[in-house]
Design an enzyme around this catalytic site. Structure first.
Site, short mmCIF file in Angstrom:
data_model
loop_
_atom_site.label_atom_id
_atom_site.label_comp_id
_atom_site.label_asym_id
_atom_site.label_seq_id
_atom_site.Cartn_x
_atom_site.Cartn_y
_atom_site.Cartn_z
N ASP A 92 -4.51 40.40 7.41
CA ASP A 92 -3.12 39.92 6.87
C ASP A 92 -2.81 40.52 5.32
O ASP A 92 -4.20 41.50 4.22
CB ASP A 92 -2.84 38.11 6.66
CG ASP A 92 -3.56 38.51 5.62
OD1 ASP A 92 -4.79 38.55 5.06
OD2 ASP A 92 -2.44 37.41 4.89
N GLU A 156 -4.86 35.65 4.99
CA GLU A 156 -5.53 34.91 3.13
C GLU A 156 -4.30 35.53 1.95
O GLU A 156 -3.89 34.78 1.34
CB GLU A 156 -6.68 35.63 2.74
CG GLU A 156 -6.98 36.28 1.69
CD GLU A 156 -6.63 36.39 0.22
OE1 GLU A 156 -6.79 36.02 -0.72
OE2 GLU A 156 -5.49 37.17 0.61
#
Length: 451
Positions: A92, A156
């Site tokens: 991500d 994250e």
């Protein structure tokens, strides 16, 4: 780089690595599904799963984590009785911010002036490519000498804790003798560095309300309590005159012992405008690695364009607090919320909500794994010795892993050196750094297996 078979193999793989990183960067995998389609993140996850399967990984799975995102897992068995190493990255990415401010499109990997530009190129899609290159180099030079687990997180950057919660619910999944977190970076380009500390973080949303509805500022302004004005005063109370973070009950005078960050180098790396002062006191290393730091991430209020002459009835902000090692993030969150509530003026109604949190981390740099990493870096970076530095950012998973597996050694390396400009416009990765760190990781796995 000195000639050795591993280095030669990695060098031969770099053109293919650029193609793969371009494919991965093309996914707009921002784990905020109010802004970006879930299908973009799912596409990146499936791409990574396919890459692991192509490398012979077993038990490859897309893990549905409690925050609604997916992490990708795979296991590559090692020789009988070999140690197990867990390799971490995340797919991500941060939103690109102002896409018009990018010199080239953020989700198209573009080579320019010796660097590869694109969102996630360094943080941390490049980290996954680093792991692949290291493993491929080992396969071409006698095989992978350890068992390898790979975990690639899907949220994250959001700090929503999906993988941490999943690991706590499935503690057997990520067991390993050593963990290599590929999500930090060298202190400067070409200086091999391990990160020994991470600040934790907390995110708090604060809402202030004063009126049942907005009022005409000419008719009521001067006596009617302005919620936006109250919010501004609250947020200002979080900093001293010199810009130091000042939260009631939270100490902020710790010192950093070790590698220092010269002020002029920091100003250059941070691109501070001429004449603008740095904030805080103590050394730069004290401020960014050893002390708390508050940042106002966003304010909900009327934009300048289209604003009306009104006294605002309500306003809210999102506040981030970076928590240094030695401070409990849960306690820091309570102190931040209490401060915001106590400093709200005029009897305004205030509500605070914690929406993300992660504990700080401190590594044991005296462990055998660190010795193997130092030896590997000396080969991959001829003439340089491994340095140990702090990191102002947060990787909440580190403390989860340290808690679940107290005997595991945790090392932090990666591609996010200052020129990478992670989280900013024009993020990039140095292909030379990618090559050297891939060699480093491969040599580390060899040396660690023999230790």
């Amino acid at each position: 780089m000195s000639s050795n078979p591993v280095a030669e193999t990695v060098a031969s793989l770099m053109s293919g690595a650029q193609v793969e990183l371009a494919e991965l960067v093309a996914f707009k995998s921002v784990a905020d599904f109010d802004q970006y389609p879930r299908s973009e993140s799912e596409g990146a996850a499936n791409w990574i799963a396919g890459a692991l399967r192509a490398e012979g990984f077993q038990d490859v799975a897309l893990l549905d984590t409690p925050d609604g995102t997916q992490s990708v897992y795979g296991f590559l068995p090692g020789p009988e009785g070999a140690k197990t190493v867990l390799l971490y990255a995340h797919y991500d990415v941060q939103p690109p911010l102002d896409e018009a401010a990018w010199t080239t499109p953020p989700f198209e990997l573009t080579e320019r002036a010796g660097r590869w530009y694109g969102r996630g190129a360094a943080d941390c899609k490049g980290g996954f490519i680093m792991h692949l290159l290291a493993l491929r180099a080992l396969k071409a030079n006698g095989g992978v000498p350890v068992g390898v687990k790979v975990i690639v997180e899907g949220s994250e950057e959001q700090g929503t804790g999906g993988l941490e919660r999943y690991a706590e619910q499935h503690p057997e999944l990520l067991t390993a003798d050593t963990v290599v977190i590929g999500d930090v970076g060298n202190f400067r380009l070409g200086l091999p560095t391990v990160t020994s500390t991470l600040r934790g973080m907390t995110l708090v949303r604060v809402q202030i309300d004063t009126l049942e509805g907005n009022l005409h500022s000419g008719q009521f302004g001067g006596a009617a309590p302005d919620a936006l004005g109250a919010l501004i005063r609250v947020l200002d109370s979080l900093r001293a005159e010199d810009g130091s973070t000042t939260i009631d009950g939270l100490t902020g005078d710790a010192r950093w012992e070790g590698l220092q960050y010269e002020e002029e180098a920091f100003r250059k790396d941070a691109k501070v405008l001429d004449g603008v002062e740095l904030v805080g006191s103590g050394t730069v290393a004290d401020r960014i690695w050893a002390r708390p730091a508050v940042t106002v991430l966003g304010i909900d209020c009327p934009p300048v364009v289209g604003a009306t002459p009104s006294v605002q009835a309500g306003a809210r902000a999102l506040v981030s607090l970076r928590v240094p090692p030695g401070v409990d993030a849960v306690e820091a969150t309570k102190l931040l919320q209490a401060h915001l509530e106590a400093r709200t003026p005029w009897g305004a109604r205030v509500r605070t909500e914690q929406i993300g949190q992660g504990q700080p981390f401190r590594a044991d740099t005296s462990s055998p794994a660190y010795t193997a990493m130092a030896e590997a870096m000396a080969v991959a970076y001829p003439g340089e010795e491994m340095q140990s530095a702090g990191q102002g950012g947060s990787i909440p998973l580190c403390n989860t892993l340290a808690s679940l597996y107290p005997h595991a050694e945790i090392l932090l390396i990666g591609l996010s050196e200052p020129q990478a400009q992670i989280h900013a416009v024009n993020e990039s990765v140095s292909p030379d750094e990618l090559e050297r760190l891939s060699v480093t990781e491969a040599l580390f796995l060899q040396k660690y297996a023999a230790s």
